[in-house]
Design an enzyme around this catalytic site. Structure first.
Site, short mmCIF file in Angstrom:
data_model
loop_
_atom_site.label_atom_id
_atom_site.label_comp_id
_atom_site.label_asym_id
_atom_site.label_seq_id
_atom_site.Cartn_x
_atom_site.Cartn_y
_atom_site.Cartn_z
N GLY A 1 -0.76 -5.13 0.53
CA GLY A 1 -1.92 -5.08 -0.36
C GLY A 1 -1.67 -5.77 -1.68
CB ALA B 1 -0.91 0.00 1.23
CD GLU C 1 -0.30 -6.00 5.35
OE1 GLU C 1 -0.97 -5.98 4.31
OE2 GLU C 1 0.35 -7.00 5.75
#
Length: 289
Positions: free
Chosen positions: A139, A95, A162
């Site tokens: 992502g 992301a 993440e």
């Protein structure tokens, strides 16, 4: 026939209904490119291109992917290949972290409203092959797991890092990844943030095929796409729906759903054409209905 063997005339003949509409949508996109029939008839390639950011999934890329896939849904494209631009050297490297840093909880809830790009890809009626030409992280890994098949170059790295940023996967990673690799392997990757190479990803079932070169990658991806696209579009759609249902229903409900879709195919012209072609020892001419 595939690859460079196409002549310009054959490429023109390889166009499918609705391709112009998809190209019109893609023409307004800055981060997504679209082509159809360049390598295999009725097979579209969707290329993500944010090379300066290694294809990081920002709001613009997500929105443009959703627009292009919505147009593909309404076209006669039979199979989609999703990949990253060569110059980006990544499928999706994650992301856009700077974008995430500025969001509040309320803003993130708004951004997480469905359907997101992950659901759009997952729910597309056409099969989607992820051509993992490089990193698929965060992502990007979630986008890859939303696809139906994952074929990777050996240089690709995959993972859900993440947790190392004080957050967690939020694009379906905690749900799709365990269904592919099992709960234990998913916990290992999600809770540690560990990144793995394509070979290990293949061993645990996250990747289906690993290739040693760009040429082999294209041969595997478009060879599979051609094999899929040679079949009835209706049967492709129903078969994909049945397999997807398996992870969302108990087995008895899934078997009932499969039986219903199977019966519905008996009302199609393609069912009759497929059986007639088999009995007459010829190639079928699918009508898509």
């Amino acid at each position: 026939m595939s690859g460079d063997e196409h002549t310009s005339a054959e490429r023109a003949d390889a166009r499918v209904g609705g391709a112009d509409a998809v190209e019109n949508v893609a023409a307004d996109c800055e981060t997504v490119h679209f082509s159809v029939g360049d390598r295999v008839e009725a097979v579209a390639t969707v290329t993500m291109s944010r090379p300066d950011a290694r294809n990081a999934l920002n709001g613009q890329l997500r929105a443009e992917l959703k627009d292009v896939f919505a147009a593909i849904e309404d076209s006669d494209v039979r199979v989609v290949v999703l990949t990253g631009a060569d110059e980006a050297k990544a499928f999706v490297a994650g992301a856009d972290v700077r974008e995430l840093r500025e969001r509040t909880a309320l803003e993130q809830r708004e951004a997480s409203k469905r359907p997101r790009v992950y659901e759009v890809v997952d729910d597309l009626r056409q099969p989607v092959i992820a051509r993992l030409n490089g990193h698929a992280l965060g992502g990007g890994c979630e986008l890859a797991t939303a696809c139906d098949v994952r074929i990777a170059h050996e240089r690709a790295t995959l993972g859900q890092p993440e947790i190392t940023l004080g957050i967690m996967p939020g694009g379906g990673g905690t749900q799709r990844l365990p269904r592919l690799v099992g709960e234990g392997q998913a916990m290992r990757l999600i809770l540690s943030g560990e990144l793995i190479d394509a070979a290990e990803a293949r061993e645990i079932g996250l990747v289906d095929v690993v290739c040693e070169s760009d040429e082999e990658l294209d041969e595997e991806v478009y060879g599979l796409a051609e094999s899929m696209a040679s079949n009835s579009p209706v049967a492709l759609e129903f078969a994909k729906a049945a397999v997807k249902a398996g992870s969302r229903m108990d087995i008895e409900s899934g078997i009932e759903y499969e039986a219903e879709l199977f019966a519905q195919l008996f009302a199609t012209a393609d069912k009759n054409e497929g059986i007639d072609a088999f009995l007459e020892d010829r190639e079928p001419e699918w009508q898509g209905r």
